[in-house]
Design a protein around this motif. Sequence first.
Motif, PDB file in Angstrom:
ATOM      1  N   TYR A  91       0.830  -1.205   0.000  1.00 44.16           N
ATOM      2  CA  TYR A  91       0.000   0.000   0.000  1.00 44.16           C
ATOM      3  C   TYR A  91       0.862   1.252   0.000  1.00 44.16           C
ATOM      4  O   TYR A  91       0.635   2.185  -0.758  1.00 44.16           O
ATOM      5  CB  TYR A  91      -0.959  -0.020   1.184  1.00 44.16           C
ATOM      6  CG  TYR A  91      -1.903  -1.189   1.115  1.00 44.16           C
ATOM      7  CD1 TYR A  91      -1.994  -2.101   2.145  1.00 44.16           C
ATOM      8  CD2 TYR A  91      -2.674  -1.411  -0.021  1.00 44.16           C
ATOM      9  CE1 TYR A  91      -2.845  -3.182   2.069  1.00 44.16           C
ATOM     10  CE2 TYR A  91      -3.516  -2.491  -0.110  1.00 44.16           C
ATOM     11  CZ  TYR A  91      -3.596  -3.377   0.934  1.00 44.16           C
ATOM     12  OH  TYR A  91      -4.422  -4.451   0.849  1.00 44.16           O
ATOM     13  N   LEU A 105       2.593   1.719  -3.293  1.00 45.26           N
ATOM     14  CA  LEU A 105       1.672   2.241  -4.312  1.00 45.26           C
ATOM     15  C   LEU A 105       1.554   3.749  -4.186  1.00 45.26           C
ATOM     16  O   LEU A 105       1.623   4.485  -5.173  1.00 45.26           O
ATOM     17  CB  LEU A 105       0.290   1.622  -4.132  1.00 45.26           C
ATOM     18  CG  LEU A 105      -0.087   0.457  -5.048  1.00 45.26           C
ATOM     19  CD1 LEU A 105      -1.386  -0.143  -4.594  1.00 45.26           C
ATOM     20  CD2 LEU A 105      -0.189   0.879  -6.485  1.00 45.26           C
ATOM     21  N   ARG A 106       1.383   4.207  -2.952  1.00 48.82           N
ATOM     22  CA  ARG A 106       1.229   5.647  -2.744  1.00 48.82           C
ATOM     23  C   ARG A 106       2.471   6.386  -3.186  1.00 48.82           C
ATOM     24  O   ARG A 106       2.408   7.401  -3.878  1.00 48.82           O
ATOM     25  CB  ARG A 106       0.963   5.936  -1.264  1.00 48.82           C
ATOM     26  CG  ARG A 106      -0.507   5.838  -0.901  1.00 48.82           C
ATOM     27  CD  ARG A 106      -0.747   6.483   0.435  1.00 48.82           C
ATOM     28  NE  ARG A 106      -0.317   5.615   1.523  1.00 48.82           N
ATOM     29  CZ  ARG A 106      -1.069   4.642   2.022  1.00 48.82           C
ATOM     30  NH1 ARG A 106      -2.276   4.431   1.573  1.00 48.82           N
ATOM     31  NH2 ARG A 106      -0.615   3.885   3.011  1.00 48.82           N
ATOM     32  N   MET A 130       2.751   6.502  -6.990  1.00 48.69           N
ATOM     33  CA  MET A 130       1.824   7.442  -7.634  1.00 48.69           C
ATOM     34  C   MET A 130       2.275   8.870  -7.426  1.00 48.69           C
ATOM     35  O   MET A 130       2.180   9.699  -8.330  1.00 48.69           O
ATOM     36  CB  MET A 130       0.434   7.232  -7.072  1.00 48.69           C
ATOM     37  CG  MET A 130      -0.063   5.885  -7.483  1.00 48.69           C
ATOM     38  SD  MET A 130      -1.805   5.837  -7.671  1.00 48.69           S
ATOM     39  CE  MET A 130      -2.057   4.128  -7.381  1.00 48.69           C
ATOM     40  N   PRO A 187      -6.892  13.080  -8.441  1.00 53.50           N
ATOM     41  CA  PRO A 187      -5.887  12.113  -7.959  1.00 53.50           C
ATOM     42  C   PRO A 187      -5.089  12.658  -6.789  1.00 53.50           C
ATOM     43  O   PRO A 187      -4.930  12.007  -5.785  1.00 53.50           O
ATOM     44  CB  PRO A 187      -4.981  11.874  -9.162  1.00 53.50           C
ATOM     45  CG  PRO A 187      -5.809  12.240 -10.315  1.00 53.50           C
ATOM     46  CD  PRO A 187      -6.748  13.319  -9.864  1.00 53.50           C
ATOM     47  N   GLU A 234      -7.100  12.843  -3.670  1.00 59.20           N
ATOM     48  CA  GLU A 234      -7.322  11.506  -3.125  1.00 59.20           C
ATOM     49  C   GLU A 234      -6.123  11.103  -2.296  1.00 59.20           C
ATOM     50  O   GLU A 234      -6.235  10.549  -1.217  1.00 59.20           O
ATOM     51  CB  GLU A 234      -7.507  10.501  -4.264  1.00 59.20           C
ATOM     52  CG  GLU A 234      -8.892  10.481  -4.868  1.00 59.20           C
ATOM     53  CD  GLU A 234      -9.868   9.770  -3.955  1.00 59.20           C
ATOM     54  OE1 GLU A 234     -11.033  10.179  -3.932  1.00 59.20           O
ATOM     55  OE2 GLU A 234      -9.462   8.814  -3.274  1.00 59.20           O
ATOM     56  N   VAL A 235      -4.943  11.405  -2.838  1.00 58.99           N
ATOM     57  CA  VAL A 235      -3.707  10.978  -2.162  1.00 58.99           C
ATOM     58  C   VAL A 235      -3.621  11.651  -0.802  1.00 58.99           C
ATOM     59  O   VAL A 235      -3.332  11.026   0.214  1.00 58.99           O
ATOM     60  CB  VAL A 235      -2.498  11.319  -3.035  1.00 58.99           C
ATOM     61  CG1 VAL A 235      -1.218  11.163  -2.254  1.00 58.99           C
ATOM     62  CG2 VAL A 235      -2.471  10.411  -4.238  1.00 58.99           C
ATOM     63  N   ASP A 247      -6.022  10.056   1.689  1.00 55.85           N
ATOM     64  CA  ASP A 247      -5.608   8.745   2.186  1.00 55.85           C
ATOM     65  C   ASP A 247      -4.497   8.876   3.206  1.00 55.85           C
ATOM     66  O   ASP A 247      -4.508   8.232   4.239  1.00 55.85           O
ATOM     67  CB  ASP A 247      -5.113   7.879   1.031  1.00 55.85           C
ATOM     68  CG  ASP A 247      -6.274   7.111   0.425  1.00 55.85           C
ATOM     69  OD1 ASP A 247      -7.229   6.865   1.164  1.00 55.85           O
ATOM     70  OD2 ASP A 247      -6.209   6.799  -0.747  1.00 55.85           O
ATOM     71  N   VAL A 260      -1.856   8.813 -15.162  1.00 52.86           N
ATOM     72  CA  VAL A 260      -1.895   7.932 -13.991  1.00 52.86           C
ATOM     73  C   VAL A 260      -0.822   6.874 -14.140  1.00 52.86           C
ATOM     74  O   VAL A 260      -0.445   6.502 -15.240  1.00 52.86           O
ATOM     75  CB  VAL A 260      -3.294   7.284 -13.891  1.00 52.86           C
ATOM     76  CG1 VAL A 260      -3.403   6.469 -12.637  1.00 52.86           C
ATOM     77  CG2 VAL A 260      -4.346   8.356 -13.933  1.00 52.86           C
TER      78      VAL A 260
END
Lengths: 440, 192
Positions: A301, A304-305, A308, A329, A332-333, A336, A381
């Motif tokens: 996880y 992934l962050r 990105m 995007p 969102e990051v 999270d 993306v």
Amino acid sequence: MPRRNTRCPGCGSSNIVNDNLYCQAQQVCADCGTVVSEGSLAQDPYNGPEISYSRTTVVKKKPCVNLIQGMERVKEMSRLLRVRKEVEELSLTYYRQAYEHKTFLNVTLQRKEILGGCCVLASCRQQRWPITLNTVSYLLNDDPAVVGEVYHEMIKVLNIQAPAFSVTDVMEAHCQEYKINPGHVPDELAEESRVLTKRAVALVELAADSWIVTGRHPLPIMMAAVYLAWQSLKPNPQRLKMSLEKFCRLGKVQKIKVAGPRITEMKGMLCKLGKEIPWYKQVLTPDNVVSLVGDILQHRYSLLRRAMKAHELSLLEKCPVNSPPAETPSSEVTEDAGQTPATSSVNAENEAGDKDESPKSPSELSDPQAQGSTQNWGKRVLFAPPCVVNPKKKKTERPALHVSEDDHISDSEIDSYIRTPQEARDFAVMQTMLKEQNKV
Amino acid sequence: MDSSNDEAVDIIITNVVATFRTRCHLNLRTIALEGTNVIYKPEVGKVLMKLRKPRITASIWSSGKIICTGATSEDEAKLGARRLARCLQKLGFKVNFSAFKVVNVLAVCSMPFSIHLIDFTKNNRPIASYEPELHPAATYRIKNLKATIQVFSTGSLTVTGPNVQNVATAVEQVYPLLFECRKPLCKQDKKM
């Protein structure tokens, strides 16, 4: 007793007597012997209720032979798949109900057999027993598209709901097919089924996040995941050198061609994530990424962050002013990162990076054009499906015809579609010549 | 959530299928001999004629029934049909252009978000059906409009319906349902 009023039509005499022929009453002329009139043999009219032929001649009500055979086939299939008793009973109930319905009553026997398989599939799905449609079509030895059609009809007829399985549900059953338990193969190549399943499931979940699983057949993905999981659990040179084909032969399963490209895609995704591992300093290639799979999966996880965010930063560097990336995007990051404060030490760095970026995103306010954003979102993306990353070249748009009802269609235009008489004659001659040539 | 879209979604019509009748018997051999851009298929019993100006392919049967495909709008289909009828008239048949009807319209459009198909199917049973092993898209059938929409997880939609109005209405109807089940373009922890 002679009748007085009637006369014999033959001779005209009135000497007519009752002379019964056995049980049939007859009136006969005594002089010439003509039968003047005769009664009916059975004179009682039946005034009771109407009785149908099938009811009066039926011996014993039996169920249809094909229904019995179909139910036996359903039982066979359930036992082959080794399902629970409840699943078998439920599938038999469904089969009986569907068989009697008019949609399936007069179809071919082959379709009725497919119906049996679909009943098994539906009851397995309802009881959460993971099997795929491809397994059922393999059992029935039929085209999956036809099986799917019958399945849809059956669901409509029976009015039931049977939720489909995702790839991860079917993973465990698939992993058990591979005969690479410690007893079957040498120790360096053996792997416990449970451990293998766990790692393969994690790989599939990661692949799902990067658009490798969406819209594709599940079986090649499962095979690719099992292969990579097996290689990464003990990444010794022997395992790393073994190709997919040899691995399938070792595990005694049939190799699927499409699994090769899936392996390549998964390795590409793992490389992208592996680059973000802070303690791995060497260059990552698809060959040496397998040994890192364990670490990648453990911290997936946060990796992934990071990946990105790094991708967004690189995009910003490339084009800081025009066509900014969409706010969603990056917002969102930030959300999270706020929600999950500390899962690993890597995250602390993320948050520091986040705070630097968040003031940037509100400043990029200009809305990207809707079409532009949807078509190019593959580039913006980190992970996107192949159809978006490599979009088909759009055909040059045809100029819109301005049409009016009273448009005069010019003769010359129409004439371009018609051959002149000379051309038609030449064409006919050529055709006859071709025909003769073909005959010779 | 606002059901009207702020950004207009472009619906691109890719194919319009129309039929009409000529009310007279057509000799396919004559058409094949004297027409250019024709393909004669005697085994099926029809002639394929292709027009250039509105890019249209017409299947011509000897009974006089003609099916036109390939147009990108209803008006274009009508123009192409009339042009074809004029062409047949010139070839010598007593053509009477009648019973023109648009039978099917195929359109594509793209949502500005990707869609979680499993959630979409769960929320809209039994109108929506999704069988990932058979086809990567979820099928949504609107009975009263007689329209079928195929929803892909990338956000692309393929809509078929009996006319352009129905197709537009179908997209409008399905938009809020899709919006509910959208997933952000960069997913992190959500599964497929």
